[in-house]
Design an enzyme around this catalytic site. Structure first.
Site, PDB file in Angstrom:
ATOM      1  N   ASN A   8       0.861  -1.093   0.036  1.00 24.66           N
ATOM      2  CA  ASN A   8      -0.069  -0.140  -0.031  1.00 24.66           C
ATOM      3  C   ASN A   8       0.877   1.253  -0.085  1.00 24.66           C
ATOM      4  O   ASN A   8       1.529   1.401   1.044  1.00 24.66           O
ATOM      5  CB  ASN A   8      -0.863  -0.113   1.246  1.00 24.66           C
ATOM      6  CG  ASN A   8      -1.838   1.349   1.343  1.00 24.66           C
ATOM      7  OD1 ASN A   8      -1.496   2.369   1.127  1.00 24.66           O
ATOM      8  ND2 ASN A   8      -2.925   0.789   1.558  1.00 24.66           N
ATOM      9  N   HIS A  11       0.926   6.142   1.646  1.00 24.74           N
ATOM     10  CA  HIS A  11       1.755   7.143   2.438  1.00 24.74           C
ATOM     11  C   HIS A  11       2.881   7.873   1.614  1.00 24.74           C
ATOM     12  O   HIS A  11       3.607   8.676   2.093  1.00 24.74           O
ATOM     13  CB  HIS A  11       2.084   6.744   3.673  1.00 24.74           C
ATOM     14  CG  HIS A  11       1.079   6.330   4.663  1.00 24.74           C
ATOM     15  ND1 HIS A  11       0.038   7.313   4.941  1.00 24.74           N
ATOM     16  CD2 HIS A  11       0.616   5.411   5.204  1.00 24.74           C
ATOM     17  CE1 HIS A  11      -0.929   6.856   5.817  1.00 24.74           C
ATOM     18  NE2 HIS A  11      -0.710   5.544   5.754  1.00 24.74           N
ATOM     19  N   HIS A  51      -5.683   3.636  -1.995  1.00 15.16           N
ATOM     20  CA  HIS A  51      -7.196   4.072  -1.248  1.00 15.16           C
ATOM     21  C   HIS A  51      -7.443   5.311  -1.788  1.00 15.16           C
ATOM     22  O   HIS A  51      -6.867   6.291  -1.328  1.00 15.16           O
ATOM     23  CB  HIS A  51      -6.972   4.039   0.384  1.00 15.16           C
ATOM     24  CG  HIS A  51      -8.469   4.261   0.913  1.00 15.16           C
ATOM     25  ND1 HIS A  51      -8.432   4.256   2.356  1.00 15.16           N
ATOM     26  CD2 HIS A  51      -9.685   4.457   0.323  1.00 15.16           C
ATOM     27  CE1 HIS A  51      -9.808   4.406   2.479  1.00 15.16           C
ATOM     28  NE2 HIS A  51     -10.503   4.633   1.344  1.00 15.16           N
ATOM     29  N   ARG A  53      -9.407   8.041  -1.214  1.00  9.58           N
ATOM     30  CA  ARG A  53     -10.579   8.578  -0.398  1.00  9.58           C
ATOM     31  C   ARG A  53     -11.435   9.767  -0.909  1.00  9.58           C
ATOM     32  O   ARG A  53     -10.945  10.484  -1.649  1.00  9.58           O
ATOM     33  CB  ARG A  53      -9.695   8.917   0.952  1.00  9.58           C
ATOM     34  CG  ARG A  53      -8.817   8.044   1.610  1.00  9.58           C
ATOM     35  CD  ARG A  53      -8.359   8.443   3.015  1.00  9.58           C
ATOM     36  NE  ARG A  53      -9.312   8.479   3.688  1.00  9.58           N
ATOM     37  CZ  ARG A  53      -9.585   7.780   4.878  1.00  9.58           C
ATOM     38  NH1 ARG A  53      -8.910   6.810   4.946  1.00  9.58           N
ATOM     39  NH2 ARG A  53     -10.401   8.008   5.741  1.00  9.58           N
ATOM     40  N   ARG A  57      -7.181  12.941   0.329  1.00 10.66           N
ATOM     41  CA  ARG A  57      -5.930  13.424   1.292  1.00 10.66           C
ATOM     42  C   ARG A  57      -4.735  12.901   0.809  1.00 10.66           C
ATOM     43  O   ARG A  57      -3.642  13.416   1.065  1.00 10.66           O
ATOM     44  CB  ARG A  57      -6.412  13.045   2.596  1.00 10.66           C
ATOM     45  CG  ARG A  57      -6.155  11.769   3.164  1.00 10.66           C
ATOM     46  CD  ARG A  57      -6.406  11.385   4.441  1.00 10.66           C
ATOM     47  NE  ARG A  57      -7.575  11.519   4.871  1.00 10.66           N
ATOM     48  CZ  ARG A  57      -8.044  11.023   6.064  1.00 10.66           C
ATOM     49  NH1 ARG A  57      -7.522  10.264   6.889  1.00 10.66           N
ATOM     50  NH2 ARG A  57      -9.282  11.262   6.541  1.00 10.66           N
ATOM     51  N   GLU A  78      -8.703   0.307  -3.064  1.00 13.25           N
ATOM     52  CA  GLU A  78      -9.402   0.390  -1.645  1.00 13.25           C
ATOM     53  C   GLU A  78     -10.560   1.716  -1.779  1.00 13.25           C
ATOM     54  O   GLU A  78      -9.930   2.719  -2.298  1.00 13.25           O
ATOM     55  CB  GLU A  78      -8.521   0.590  -0.333  1.00 13.25           C
ATOM     56  CG  GLU A  78      -7.823  -0.403  -0.056  1.00 13.25           C
ATOM     57  CD  GLU A  78      -6.693  -0.273   0.834  1.00 13.25           C
ATOM     58  OE1 GLU A  78      -7.147   0.978   1.612  1.00 13.25           O
ATOM     59  OE2 GLU A  78      -5.968  -0.929   1.170  1.00 13.25           O
ATOM     60  N   THR A 109      -8.123   3.915   8.084  1.00 20.13           N
ATOM     61  CA  THR A 109      -9.393   3.003   8.280  1.00 20.13           C
ATOM     62  C   THR A 109      -9.680   2.418   9.584  1.00 20.13           C
ATOM     63  O   THR A 109      -8.766   1.796  10.174  1.00 20.13           O
ATOM     64  CB  THR A 109      -9.335   1.993   7.199  1.00 20.13           C
ATOM     65  OG1 THR A 109      -9.106   2.619   6.058  1.00 20.13           O
ATOM     66  CG2 THR A 109     -10.836   1.557   7.128  1.00 20.13           C
ATOM     67  N   GLU A 159     -10.944  -9.157   3.242  1.00 16.83           N
ATOM     68  CA  GLU A 159      -9.533  -9.020   3.809  1.00 16.83           C
ATOM     69  C   GLU A 159      -9.937  -8.677   5.668  1.00 16.83           C
ATOM     70  O   GLU A 159     -10.796  -7.686   5.682  1.00 16.83           O
ATOM     71  CB  GLU A 159      -8.978  -7.542   3.285  1.00 16.83           C
ATOM     72  CG  GLU A 159      -7.645  -7.083   3.952  1.00 16.83           C
ATOM     73  CD  GLU A 159      -7.072  -6.030   3.190  1.00 16.83           C
ATOM     74  OE1 GLU A 159      -7.093  -5.971   1.775  1.00 16.83           O
ATOM     75  OE2 GLU A 159      -6.524  -5.212   4.084  1.00 16.83           O
ATOM     76  N   HIS A 198      -3.591  -4.265   7.756  1.00 20.51           N
ATOM     77  CA  HIS A 198      -3.745  -3.182   8.859  1.00 20.51           C
ATOM     78  C   HIS A 198      -2.812  -3.285   9.988  1.00 20.51           C
ATOM     79  O   HIS A 198      -2.839  -4.270  10.689  1.00 20.51           O
ATOM     80  CB  HIS A 198      -5.196  -2.772   9.262  1.00 20.51           C
ATOM     81  CG  HIS A 198      -5.442  -1.557   9.595  1.00 20.51           C
ATOM     82  ND1 HIS A 198      -5.852  -0.446   8.896  1.00 20.51           N
ATOM     83  CD2 HIS A 198      -4.984  -0.746  10.618  1.00 20.51           C
ATOM     84  CE1 HIS A 198      -5.703   0.873   9.225  1.00 20.51           C
ATOM     85  NE2 HIS A 198      -5.527   0.781  10.402  1.00 20.51           N
TER      86      HIS A 198
HETATM   87  N1  PXP Z   1      -5.749  -2.836   4.244  1.00 23.79           N
HETATM   88  C1  PXP Z   1      -6.922  -1.728   4.283  1.00 23.79           C
HETATM   89  C2  PXP Z   1      -8.002  -2.291   3.705  1.00 23.79           C
HETATM   90  C3  PXP Z   1      -6.553  -0.625   4.688  1.00 23.79           C
HETATM   91  O1  PXP Z   1      -7.569   0.397   4.731  1.00 23.79           O
HETATM   92  C4  PXP Z   1      -5.191  -0.220   4.968  1.00 23.79           C
HETATM   93  C5  PXP Z   1      -4.739   1.222   5.241  1.00 23.79           C
HETATM   94  O2  PXP Z   1      -4.850   2.055   4.305  1.00 23.79           O
HETATM   95  C6  PXP Z   1      -3.997  -1.239   4.915  1.00 23.79           C
HETATM   96  C7  PXP Z   1      -4.536  -2.481   4.330  1.00 23.79           C
HETATM   97  C8  PXP Z   1      -2.642  -0.964   5.445  1.00 23.79           C
HETATM   98  O3  PXP Z   1      -2.570  -0.826   6.592  1.00 23.79           O
HETATM   99  P1  PXP Z   1      -1.053  -0.158   7.076  1.00 23.79           P
HETATM  100  O4  PXP Z   1      -1.010   1.016   6.550  1.00 23.79           O
HETATM  101  O5  PXP Z   1      -1.475  -0.010   8.485  1.00 23.79           O
HETATM  102  O6  PXP Z   1      -0.149  -1.431   6.696  1.00 23.79           O
END
Ligand code: PXP
Length: 249
Positions: A8, A11, A51, A53, A57, A78, A109, A159, A198
């Protein structure tokens, strides 16, 4: 089959937006989302997750279209189940969509999606996406009612939300891992692919590995944070190495 890693890269966009939020054509400025995706792929990532959003953001619309065109692995989008984002998803045609709850005030999330409480709206979006060739996942807490509802709305994957597992320690973490295990077992019986994500890190992964049937982990924050010190390729490789300990049946 080895456990797959979806990286992901939200960030990376968070860092870009910290400086360039108000400038149009944000995909041209650093750090490049596309470069991040390509580096993750070069290190062995199996898919790229973003994601989009409602408040844009971090990831913005152009990022999603750019990634769709340019990446060589699979794109996992996402999204909250809103008309606006669904229309974009139907145009982008990502390989996977993961339906997530979305609340404007949250930092990330926070809980799983209440699939059981919004069956009709989700079933209609799942049908539209799957008809366009996108496989749909529901991001849910390890709650058996939500697993059943995910199968009933036509999703092909879930998930499992590992946020509580990641935030707890000791006996509470073990108890949450057992809930995740029960949810993964039921999901498999119902024919659903089981992913998880997550808050996962190289440190907490070993305790997650009592959960059977996992196919893909989606990991963002910890990989991007680690990449500040060792680079993104090395951070992805480090995570893939930690994932090799997952017992394959
Ligand atoms: N899976 C989903 C559905 C999420 O919303 C997120 C956070 O954006 C993640 C995985 C990844 O989480 P993390 O950034 O804490 O690894």
């Amino acid at each position: 089959m080895p456990l797959h890693l979806g990286v992901n890269i939200d960030h990376v966009a968070t860092l870009r937006q910290a400086r360039y939020r108000t400038m149009p054509g944000a995909h041209n400025v650093e750090p490049s989302i596309l470069q991040a995706a390509l580096e993750a792929e070069a290190a062995g990532a199996h898919s790229i997750t973003v994601h989009l959003r409602a408040d844009r953001r971090h990831i913005v619309d152009e990022d999603v279209f750019l990634l769709r065109r340019e990446i060589g692995t699979l794109l996992n989008l996402e999204m909250g189940n809103t008309r606006e984002i669904l229309d974009i998803a139907l145009r982008v045609k990502p390989d996977f969509v993961c339906m997530v709850p979305e609340n404007r005030e949250e930092v990330t999330t926070e809980g799983g999606l209440d699939v059981a409480g919004q069956r009709a709206a989700l079933a209609s979006s799942v049908a539209a996406l799957e008809a366009g060739g996108t496989r749909v996942s529901m991001f849910i807490d390890p709650d058996l009612e939500q697993v059943r509802a995910s199968a009933e709305v036509g999703a092909s994957m879930i998930e499992l939300h590992t946020g509580t597992f990641a935030n707890e320690l000791g006996e509470k973490r073990t108890a949450e891992a057992l809930r995740l295990k029960a949810a993964a077992e039921l999901a498999r019986q119902l024919g659903l692919q089981v992913n998880a994500g997550h808050g996962l890190t190289t440190k907490n992964l070993p305790e997650l590995f009592i959960v059977p049937n996992l196919v893909e982990l989606n990991i963002g924050h910890s990989i991007v944070a680690r990449s500040v010190f060792i680079g993104l390729r090395a951070a992805v490789r480090e995570m893939l190495e930690a994932m090799q300990a997952y017992p394959n049946p």
